[in-house]
Design an enzyme around this catalytic site. Structure first.
Site: not given
Ligand code: NI
Length: 135
Positions: A15, A34, A40, A42, A80-81, A125
């Site tokens: 995200h 972020c 990047h 998580h 997911d992914h 997170e």
């Molecule tokens: Ni982040």
């Protein structure tokens, strides 16, 4: 007396936190790392909490196998992914903060659950940053 049961699932997603209507400087100031333009990832830990009366016949509050299949279909298959900003309709116009992700997940799951059951979403997170919805 009510009982709470929990199902833990994990998903990985990328995200970026930013607002299009803010300057890069302001996004960096508010969202820090972020807000990095190239996204990047998580490793999210999702805990789905369901509270209700234990059924006299089954001894269950809810069948956790069934709940897991709903979480897989509604949450993991969607997120997911994925890059949450680019790949999901839920976050195409919503900043994918942990707060917003938890609320979206709540809405995706709530419609599948009996009205008698209470639902609460815990979303970690990182192992230090955790949100709960509803509070
Ligand atoms: Ni982040």
């Amino acid at each position: 007396m009510k009982t709470t049961v929990m199902r833990v699932e994990r998903f990985n997603a990328a995200h970026r936190l930013y607002r299009k209507d803010w300057t890069d400087e302001k996004n960096q100031q508010i969202f820090g790392l972020c807000a990095n333009p190239n996204y990047h990832g998580h490793n999210y830990k999702l805990t789905v909490k369901v509270t209700g009366e234990t059924d006299a016949e089954t001894g269950y509050v809810i069948d956790l196998g069934w709940l897991s299949s709903v979480v897989n279909k509604e949450v993991l298959e969607k997120f997911d992914h994925q890059n949450l900003n680019l790949d999901t309709k839920e976050f195409s116009n919503l900043n994918p903060t942990a707060e917003n992700i938890a609320r979206v997940i709540y809405d995706l799951l709530r419609i599948h659950l009996d009205k008698k059951l209470e639902l609460q979403i815990l979303l970690a997170e990182t192992d230090r940053n955790i949100v709960q919805y509803p509070a």
